[in-house]
Design a protein around this motif. Structure first.
Motif, mmCIF file in Angstrom:
data_model
loop_
_atom_site.group_PDB
_atom_site.id
_atom_site.type_symbol
_atom_site.label_atom_id
_atom_site.label_comp_id
_atom_site.label_asym_id
_atom_site.label_seq_id
_atom_site.Cartn_x
_atom_site.Cartn_y
_atom_site.Cartn_z
ATOM 1 N N ALA A 1 -50.613 -6.293 -54.770
ATOM 2 C CA ALA A 1 -49.530 -6.445 -55.754
ATOM 3 C C ALA A 1 -49.417 -7.892 -56.216
ATOM 4 N N ALA A 2 -49.492 -8.827 -55.284
ATOM 5 C CA ALA A 2 -49.396 -10.244 -55.635
ATOM 6 C C ALA A 2 -50.557 -10.671 -56.526
ATOM 7 N N LEU A 3 -51.760 -10.207 -56.209
ATOM 8 C CA LEU A 3 -52.928 -10.547 -57.031
ATOM 9 C C LEU A 3 -52.799 -9.970 -58.440
ATOM 10 N N LEU A 4 -52.343 -8.732 -58.527
ATOM 11 C CA LEU A 4 -52.162 -8.101 -59.830
ATOM 12 C C LEU A 4 -51.083 -8.823 -60.634
ATOM 13 N N ASP A 5 -50.028 -9.221 -59.956
ATOM 14 C CA ASP A 5 -48.952 -9.962 -60.604
ATOM 15 C C ASP A 5 -49.475 -11.288 -61.163
ATOM 16 N N GLU A 6 -50.243 -12.007 -60.358
ATOM 17 C CA GLU A 6 -50.838 -13.276 -60.811
ATOM 18 C C GLU A 6 -51.691 -13.074 -62.054
ATOM 19 N N ARG A 7 -52.334 -11.940 -62.122
ATOM 20 C CA ARG A 7 -53.246 -11.643 -63.218
ATOM 21 C C ARG A 7 -52.518 -11.099 -64.445
ATOM 22 N N GLY A 8 -51.220 -10.815 -64.285
ATOM 23 C CA GLY A 8 -50.445 -10.297 -65.407
ATOM 24 C C GLY A 8 -50.520 -8.791 -65.563
ATOM 25 N N LEU A 9 -51.032 -8.118 -64.562
ATOM 26 C CA LEU A 9 -51.136 -6.656 -64.596
ATOM 27 C C LEU A 9 -49.874 -6.082 -63.944
ATOM 28 N N LEU A 10 -48.791 -6.135 -64.702
ATOM 29 C CA LEU A 10 -47.467 -5.910 -64.144
ATOM 30 C C LEU A 10 -47.190 -4.469 -63.741
ATOM 31 N N VAL A 11 -47.654 -3.523 -64.525
ATOM 32 C CA VAL A 11 -47.422 -2.119 -64.183
ATOM 33 C C VAL A 11 -48.141 -1.787 -62.873
ATOM 34 N N GLU A 12 -49.389 -2.237 -62.764
ATOM 35 C CA GLU A 12 -50.143 -2.003 -61.528
ATOM 36 C C GLU A 12 -49.498 -2.729 -60.352
ATOM 37 N N ALA A 13 -49.058 -3.957 -60.573
ATOM 38 C CA ALA A 13 -48.429 -4.734 -59.500
ATOM 39 C C ALA A 13 -47.189 -4.013 -58.976
ATOM 40 N N GLU A 14 -46.337 -3.572 -59.891
ATOM 41 C CA GLU A 14 -45.121 -2.868 -59.474
ATOM 42 C C GLU A 14 -45.469 -1.609 -58.684
ATOM 43 N N SER A 15 -46.505 -0.928 -59.118
ATOM 44 C CA SER A 15 -46.943 0.278 -58.417
ATOM 45 C C SER A 15 -47.356 -0.029 -56.975
ATOM 46 N N PHE A 16 -48.054 -1.135 -56.773
ATOM 47 C CA PHE A 16 -48.475 -1.493 -55.413
ATOM 48 C C PHE A 16 -47.295 -1.968 -54.571
ATOM 49 N N PHE A 17 -46.302 -2.643 -55.182
ATOM 50 C CA PHE A 17 -45.093 -2.982 -54.421
ATOM 51 C C PHE A 17 -44.413 -1.701 -53.949
ATOM 52 N N ARG A 18 -44.309 -0.716 -54.848
ATOM 53 C CA ARG A 18 -43.664 0.551 -54.487
ATOM 54 C C ARG A 18 -44.460 1.299 -53.408
ATOM 55 N N ARG A 19 -45.770 1.234 -53.518
ATOM 56 C CA ARG A 19 -46.607 1.880 -52.500
ATOM 57 C C ARG A 19 -46.395 1.224 -51.137
ATOM 58 N N ALA A 20 -46.280 -0.106 -51.113
ATOM 59 C CA ALA A 20 -46.017 -0.816 -49.860
ATOM 60 C C ALA A 20 -44.693 -0.358 -49.256
ATOM 61 N N ILE A 21 -43.700 -0.137 -50.107
ATOM 62 C CA ILE A 21 -42.395 0.345 -49.628
ATOM 63 C C ILE A 21 -42.527 1.753 -49.053
ATOM 64 N N GLU A 22 -43.284 2.611 -49.723
ATOM 65 C CA GLU A 22 -43.490 3.975 -49.217
ATOM 66 C C GLU A 22 -44.164 3.963 -47.850
ATOM 67 N N ILE A 23 -45.129 3.073 -47.683
ATOM 68 C CA ILE A 23 -45.881 3.001 -46.433
ATOM 69 C C ILE A 23 -45.041 2.408 -45.313
ATOM 70 N N ASP A 24 -44.295 1.365 -45.631
ATOM 71 C CA ASP A 24 -43.580 0.615 -44.599
ATOM 72 C C ASP A 24 -42.118 0.421 -45.004
ATOM 73 N N SER A 25 -41.401 1.521 -45.119
ATOM 74 C CA SER A 25 -40.033 1.477 -45.637
ATOM 75 C C SER A 25 -39.068 0.741 -44.715
ATOM 76 N N ALA A 26 -39.407 0.592 -43.447
ATOM 77 C CA ALA A 26 -38.524 -0.100 -42.507
ATOM 78 C C ALA A 26 -38.652 -1.612 -42.588
ATOM 79 N N SER A 27 -39.668 -2.101 -43.265
ATOM 80 C CA SER A 27 -39.906 -3.538 -43.360
ATOM 81 C C SER A 27 -39.149 -4.156 -44.533
ATOM 82 N N ALA A 28 -38.689 -5.373 -44.345
ATOM 83 C CA ALA A 28 -38.006 -6.097 -45.412
ATOM 84 C C ALA A 28 -38.983 -6.650 -46.442
ATOM 85 N N MET A 29 -40.199 -6.966 -46.038
ATOM 86 C CA MET A 29 -41.131 -7.683 -46.904
ATOM 87 C C MET A 29 -41.455 -6.970 -48.219
ATOM 88 N N PRO A 30 -41.752 -5.680 -48.228
ATOM 89 C CA PRO A 30 -42.031 -5.044 -49.520
ATOM 90 C C PRO A 30 -40.833 -5.074 -50.469
#
Length: 103
Positions: free
Chosen positions: A31-60
């Protein structure tokens, strides 16, 4: 970072994610790499995927909250930063960003 190194890192992370699909930390890095590259829709998708995988963590939630904050989406940022604090009340970054939003 050069474009070549960003693309190489992205390929490495995606390959790692294919091997271990339940790694939220890898999703955050992609997500961070995609964000740096300006691929915002993809970046947001990977942030959301991180939340789905690790919903108990604060980091995502923190990552997505910062992503929203940088995009001028304060309401969505507030929600994610609150979620980050619920999961880790000692998270000074989430607390600071929330305080700035509320000022």
């Amino acid at each position: 970072l050069s474009l070549g190194s960003i693309l190489a890192d992205r390929k490495q992370y995606k390959k790692a994610l294919e091997q271990e699909p339940q790694r939220g930390d890898i999703c955050l890095k992609i997500a961070a790499l995609l964000d740096e590259r300006g691929l915002l829709v993809e970046a947001e998708s990977f942030f959301r995927r991180a939340i789905e995988i690790d919903s108990a963590s604060a980091m995502p939630h923190l990552g997505l909250g910062l992503f929203y904050l940088e995009r001028g989406r304060p309401e969505e940022a507030h929600v994610e930063l609150e979620r980050a604090l619920e999961r880790d009340p000692s998270n000074v970054h989430a607390r600071r960003m929330l305080r700035e939003l509320e000022e």
